[in-house]
Scaffold this motif. Structure first.
Motif, short mmCIF file in Angstrom:
data_model
loop_
_atom_site.label_atom_id
_atom_site.label_comp_id
_atom_site.label_asym_id
_atom_site.label_seq_id
_atom_site.Cartn_x
_atom_site.Cartn_y
_atom_site.Cartn_z
N GLY A 12 0.81 -1.22 0.00
CA GLY A 12 0.00 0.00 0.00
C GLY A 12 0.84 1.26 0.00
O GLY A 12 1.97 1.30 -0.47
N ILE A 13 0.25 2.31 0.55
CA ILE A 13 0.89 3.62 0.62
C ILE A 13 1.81 3.70 1.83
O ILE A 13 1.53 3.13 2.87
CB ILE A 13 -0.19 4.72 0.72
CG1 ILE A 13 -0.99 4.77 -0.57
CG2 ILE A 13 0.41 6.08 1.03
CD1 ILE A 13 -2.13 5.74 -0.53
N VAL A 14 2.90 4.46 1.68
CA VAL A 14 3.80 4.74 2.79
C VAL A 14 3.76 6.25 3.05
O VAL A 14 3.88 7.04 2.13
CB VAL A 14 5.24 4.30 2.47
CG1 VAL A 14 6.20 4.72 3.56
CG2 VAL A 14 5.31 2.80 2.23
N GLY A 85 2.69 0.91 -3.22
CA GLY A 85 4.11 1.21 -3.10
C GLY A 85 4.45 2.69 -3.17
O GLY A 85 5.62 3.07 -3.10
N ALA A 86 3.44 3.56 -3.30
CA ALA A 86 3.69 5.00 -3.39
C ALA A 86 4.08 5.56 -2.02
O ALA A 86 3.57 5.12 -0.99
CB ALA A 86 2.46 5.73 -3.92
N THR A 87 4.99 6.52 -2.02
CA THR A 87 5.44 7.17 -0.79
C THR A 87 5.00 8.62 -0.81
O THR A 87 5.29 9.36 -1.76
CB THR A 87 6.97 7.10 -0.66
OG1 THR A 87 7.38 5.74 -0.64
CG2 THR A 87 7.45 7.80 0.60
N ILE A 88 4.30 9.02 0.25
CA ILE A 88 3.89 10.42 0.41
C ILE A 88 4.84 11.07 1.39
O ILE A 88 5.04 10.57 2.50
CB ILE A 88 2.45 10.52 0.91
CG1 ILE A 88 1.51 9.84 -0.07
CG2 ILE A 88 2.05 11.98 1.12
CD1 ILE A 88 0.08 9.75 0.41
N ILE A 101 4.43 12.95 -3.94
CA ILE A 101 4.12 11.54 -4.06
C ILE A 101 5.12 10.91 -5.02
O ILE A 101 5.24 11.33 -6.17
CB ILE A 101 2.69 11.31 -4.57
CG1 ILE A 101 1.68 11.92 -3.60
CG2 ILE A 101 2.42 9.82 -4.77
CD1 ILE A 101 0.24 11.81 -4.04
N ASP A 102 5.86 9.93 -4.51
CA ASP A 102 6.78 9.15 -5.33
C ASP A 102 6.08 7.83 -5.61
O ASP A 102 5.90 7.01 -4.72
CB ASP A 102 8.09 8.92 -4.58
CG ASP A 102 9.09 8.11 -5.38
OD1 ASP A 102 8.91 7.98 -6.61
OD2 ASP A 102 10.04 7.59 -4.77
N ASN A 103 5.65 7.65 -6.85
CA ASN A 103 4.82 6.51 -7.21
C ASN A 103 5.53 5.63 -8.24
O ASN A 103 5.72 6.03 -9.38
CB ASN A 103 3.49 7.01 -7.78
CG ASN A 103 2.50 5.90 -7.98
OD1 ASN A 103 2.83 4.73 -7.94
ND2 ASN A 103 1.26 6.27 -8.23
N PRO A 104 5.91 4.40 -7.84
CA PRO A 104 6.59 3.51 -8.78
C PRO A 104 5.67 3.03 -9.90
O PRO A 104 6.16 2.50 -10.91
CB PRO A 104 7.03 2.34 -7.90
CG PRO A 104 6.08 2.34 -6.76
CD PRO A 104 5.73 3.78 -6.52
N ASN A 105 4.38 3.22 -9.79
CA ASN A 105 3.43 2.80 -10.82
C ASN A 105 3.30 3.81 -11.95
O ASN A 105 2.76 3.47 -13.00
CB ASN A 105 2.04 2.57 -10.21
CG ASN A 105 2.08 1.54 -9.12
OD1 ASN A 105 2.52 0.43 -9.33
ND2 ASN A 105 1.66 1.92 -7.93
#
Length: 117
Positions: A12-14, A85-88, A101-105
């Protein structure tokens, strides 16, 4: 509604400590303890999809709720796959202040950084 702990957020989100601290400070300013940070993905922007971050008191069917040191982060079931896997984070520098937001998707984004695909 599914509730996860920080340890189980690989799917999920981090939320970074800096972002969680900023969310807590904003909620304290508002004097609200019933709100969570909702992160959603909506159609729009020049690349096709746009992030939305806002405080929300609603609980929708299928919401995924993750707790980060007392800060609830909610994602609706339609947005969750785009945010795995997104990091806020929250940055506060001379050049920029705000949530990132760093989103690998995301396979690409627009020049303004407002939307992604």
């Amino acid at each position: 509604m599914t509730v996860q702990s920080e340890a189980s957020t690989a799917q999920g989100i981090v939320l970074t400590d800096e972002a969680a601290g900023k969310v807590k400070a904003l909620l304290e300013q508002e004097g609200r303890t019933d709100l969570r940070l909702r992160v959603a993905v909506q159609p729009g922007g020049c690349s096709g999809l746009r992030y939305q971050l806002f405080f929300d008191e609603r609980e929708l069917d299928g919401d995924v709720v993750v707790d980060f040191d007392g800060v609830g982060v909610v994602t609706d079931r339609m947005s969750a796959p785009y945010l795995t896997g997104a990091t806020i984070d929250f940055v506060d520098t001379i050049e920029k202040q705000g949530f990132t937001i760093d989103n690998p998707n995301a396979t690409g984004s627009c020049a303004c950084g407002d939307s992604f695909n």
